[in-house]
Design a protein around this motif. Structure first.
Motif, PDB file in Angstrom:
ATOM      1  N   ASN A  93      63.929 112.426  -4.805  1.00  0.00           N
ATOM      2  CA  ASN A  93      63.089 112.163  -3.639  1.00  0.00           C
ATOM      3  C   ASN A  93      62.258 110.906  -3.876  1.00  0.00           C
ATOM      4  O   ASN A  93      61.797 110.657  -4.995  1.00  0.00           O
ATOM      5  N   PRO A  94      62.033 110.105  -2.819  1.00  0.00           N
ATOM      6  CA  PRO A  94      61.300 108.849  -3.001  1.00  0.00           C
ATOM      7  C   PRO A  94      59.797 109.075  -3.180  1.00  0.00           C
ATOM      8  O   PRO A  94      59.147 109.742  -2.380  1.00  0.00           O
ATOM      9  N   LEU A  95      59.262 108.492  -4.233  1.00  0.00           N
ATOM     10  CA  LEU A  95      57.830 108.527  -4.534  1.00  0.00           C
ATOM     11  C   LEU A  95      57.364 107.108  -4.814  1.00  0.00           C
ATOM     12  O   LEU A  95      57.955 106.412  -5.648  1.00  0.00           O
ATOM     13  N   SER A  96      56.300 106.686  -4.129  1.00  0.00           N
ATOM     14  CA  SER A  96      55.778 105.328  -4.307  1.00  0.00           C
ATOM     15  C   SER A  96      54.260 105.387  -4.438  1.00  0.00           C
ATOM     16  O   SER A  96      53.594 106.139  -3.724  1.00  0.00           O
ATOM     17  N   ILE A  97      53.735 104.577  -5.353  1.00  0.00           N
ATOM     18  CA  ILE A  97      52.293 104.505  -5.604  1.00  0.00           C
ATOM     19  C   ILE A  97      51.903 103.036  -5.651  1.00  0.00           C
ATOM     20  O   ILE A  97      52.590 102.223  -6.288  1.00  0.00           O
ATOM     21  N   GLY A  98      50.796 102.681  -4.970  1.00  0.00           N
ATOM     22  CA  GLY A  98      50.434 101.275  -4.939  1.00  0.00           C
ATOM     23  C   GLY A  98      48.958 101.032  -4.689  1.00  0.00           C
ATOM     24  O   GLY A  98      48.145 101.956  -4.582  1.00  0.00           O
ATOM     25  N   VAL A  99      48.616  99.750  -4.571  1.00  0.00           N
ATOM     26  CA  VAL A  99      47.250  99.287  -4.329  1.00  0.00           C
ATOM     27  C   VAL A  99      47.283  98.299  -3.163  1.00  0.00           C
ATOM     28  O   VAL A  99      48.079  97.345  -3.179  1.00  0.00           O
ATOM     29  N   ASP A 100      46.441  98.537  -2.151  1.00  0.00           N
ATOM     30  CA  ASP A 100      46.275  97.607  -1.033  1.00  0.00           C
ATOM     31  C   ASP A 100      45.123  96.663  -1.326  1.00  0.00           C
ATOM     32  O   ASP A 100      44.038  97.102  -1.738  1.00  0.00           O
ATOM     33  N   ILE A 101      45.349  95.367  -1.097  1.00  0.00           N
ATOM     34  CA  ILE A 101      44.299  94.360  -1.260  1.00  0.00           C
ATOM     35  C   ILE A 101      44.205  93.584   0.050  1.00  0.00           C
ATOM     36  O   ILE A 101      45.164  92.929   0.463  1.00  0.00           O
ATOM     37  N   GLU A 102      43.059  93.659   0.712  1.00  0.00           N
ATOM     38  CA  GLU A 102      42.865  92.973   1.989  1.00  0.00           C
ATOM     39  C   GLU A 102      42.205  91.627   1.755  1.00  0.00           C
ATOM     40  O   GLU A 102      41.177  91.526   1.085  1.00  0.00           O
ATOM     41  N   THR A 103      42.804  90.570   2.306  1.00  0.00           N
ATOM     42  CA  THR A 103      42.251  89.218   2.170  1.00  0.00           C
ATOM     43  C   THR A 103      42.278  88.538   3.533  1.00  0.00           C
ATOM     44  O   THR A 103      43.195  87.806   3.863  1.00  0.00           O
ATOM     45  N   GLY A 104      41.275  88.788   4.344  1.00  0.00           N
ATOM     46  CA  GLY A 104      41.238  88.185   5.676  1.00  0.00           C
ATOM     47  C   GLY A 104      42.337  88.717   6.558  1.00  0.00           C
ATOM     48  O   GLY A 104      42.457  89.910   6.795  1.00  0.00           O
ATOM     49  N   GLY A 105      43.193  87.822   7.056  1.00  0.00           N
ATOM     50  CA  GLY A 105      44.298  88.226   7.920  1.00  0.00           C
ATOM     51  C   GLY A 105      45.498  88.757   7.171  1.00  0.00           C
ATOM     52  O   GLY A 105      46.488  89.126   7.785  1.00  0.00           O
ATOM     53  N   HIS A 106      45.417  88.803   5.830  1.00  0.00           N
ATOM     54  CA  HIS A 106      46.514  89.324   5.014  1.00  0.00           C
ATOM     55  C   HIS A 106      46.177  90.711   4.484  1.00  0.00           C
ATOM     56  O   HIS A 106      45.027  91.017   4.207  1.00  0.00           O
ATOM     57  N   VAL A 107      47.214  91.535   4.327  1.00  0.00           N
ATOM     58  CA  VAL A 107      47.119  92.742   3.518  1.00  0.00           C
ATOM     59  C   VAL A 107      48.216  92.630   2.464  1.00  0.00           C
ATOM     60  O   VAL A 107      49.400  92.595   2.792  1.00  0.00           O
ATOM     61  N   PHE A 108      47.802  92.545   1.207  1.00  0.00           N
ATOM     62  CA  PHE A 108      48.732  92.370   0.100  1.00  0.00           C
ATOM     63  C   PHE A 108      48.780  93.673  -0.678  1.00  0.00           C
ATOM     64  O   PHE A 108      47.742  94.217  -1.068  1.00  0.00           O
ATOM     65  N   GLN A 109      49.993  94.190  -0.901  1.00  0.00           N
ATOM     66  CA  GLN A 109      50.152  95.469  -1.578  1.00  0.00           C
ATOM     67  C   GLN A 109      51.047  95.329  -2.802  1.00  0.00           C
ATOM     68  O   GLN A 109      52.131  94.757  -2.729  1.00  0.00           O
ATOM     69  N   LEU A 110      50.578  95.855  -3.928  1.00  0.00           N
ATOM     70  CA  LEU A 110      51.377  95.952  -5.146  1.00  0.00           C
ATOM     71  C   LEU A 110      51.712  97.423  -5.359  1.00  0.00           C
ATOM     72  O   LEU A 110      50.843  98.287  -5.199  1.00  0.00           O
ATOM     73  N   HIS A 111      52.980  97.721  -5.712  1.00  0.00           N
ATOM     74  CA  HIS A 111      53.350  99.126  -5.832  1.00  0.00           C
ATOM     75  C   HIS A 111      54.498  99.320  -6.818  1.00  0.00           C
ATOM     76  O   HIS A 111      55.191  98.374  -7.193  1.00  0.00           O
TER      77      HIS A 111
END
Length: 297
Positions: A236-254
């Motif tokens: 089953n798919p499992l994903s864990i990450g971090v959202d980083i908001e920078t103005g008009g961007h949302v950057f996610q590492l996972h």
């Protein structure tokens, strides 16, 4: 003259009382609670793999790049998966505050996909209270590979390349920090790999977000399959990450054990095992553009 004087005296007595009564009425109007709709349950319209309860704003175009490297357990010869990569590029558009449409293309199986997302209920508080948000998503995928099936005796017609999914998202923002949602989903494939596999696939997803700072949040999503074809190499798919908001961007590492980045792909793909190190590092990048000013009511 007596009439004029009497009239002025009556006005002098009546006017303060009338103004005080008007102030009392205005204070009652101001104290009446308004309906406040809950926003920013998630910083993106997707948690990691799956859709979130959040919608794209009216007249807003969301350009999304989803990038995923190879499995980290391949060792230094493949630079722990960084020598390999797959991606999905998509465009999501907010038609109204409660309606979003989107299209995308993935390098994995050269799939095209599109979806329609409609918010049925919007979590709110105040005069009208709604405890949860209810969102419906329907989409389709098209396998664009030259030979999409492992069996060559079957002609890869247009309809056989198609798959569909329908998903109901039930979500609630419990506090300024914590959001949780459940997502029952049905995926239908027009053709399957063998007679023991089913065309209709059922799963239940769970996604969450915990806000750490004003711009950083932990996110995770997981989908549990109910009728997957039994084998020992698909998980089953499992994903864990971090959202980083920078103005008009949302950057996610996972990190994820899934290579696919649309509903058919990550639910029915060859997902690996977290315990065996079948994990892929990736990032999602979202950039929004206001292409049409919303109509003020």
């Amino acid at each position: 003259m007596k009439i004029i004087v009497a009239g002025l005296l009556m006005l002098w007595v009546w006017l303060p009382a009338a103004l005080a009564q008007e102030d009392d009425l205005l204070s009652l109007i101001e104290e009446e609670p308004a309906t406040e709709q809950i926003t920013n349950a998630f910083k993106s319209s997707r948690v990691i793999n799956g859709h979130s309860m959040e919608m794209i704003g009216e007249g807003v175009l969301d350009f999304r790049i989803l990038h995923r490297f190879g499995r980290v357990n391949q060792g230094y010869q493949q630079f722990f998966g960084l020598d390999q990569a797959s991606m999905r590029m998509g465009f999501d558009y907010g038609v109204t505050p409660n309606l979003t449409v989107g299209v995308g293309r993935s390098t994995f199986q050269k799939e095209l996909d599109g979806f329609v997302k409609w918010r049925i209920l919007w979590q709110s508080k105040g005069a009208k209270t709604m405890p949860v948000s209810l969102v419906w998503v329907s989409g389709a995928t098209y396998n664009g590979q030259e030979q999409p099936f492992p069996f060559t005796e079957v002609e890869p017609t247009f309809t056989r390349r198609l798959a569909y999914y329908h998903e109901l998202i039930i979500g609630r923002k419990f506090s300024n920090e914590f959001t949780l949602q459940l997502s029952p989903v049905l995926v239908h494939r027009n053709i399957v790999e063998n007679r023991l596999a089913t065309n209709d696939f059922f799963a239940l997803g769970i996604g969450g977000r915990y806000k750490l700072t004003n711009r950083v949040a932990l996110v995770a999503d997981y989908y549990h399959a109910f009728n997957r074809f039994p084998n020992s190499w698909v998980y089953n798919p499992l994903s864990i990450g971090v959202d980083i908001e920078t103005g008009g961007h949302v950057f996610q590492l996972h990190f994820s054990n899934s290579n696919g980045m649309n509903e058919r792909a990550f639910l029915l793909g060859d997902n690996g095992s977290w315990l065996n190190g079948d994990i892929q590092f990736g990032f999602n990048l979202s950039r929004v553009f206001q292409v049409k000013k919303p109509v003020l009511k």
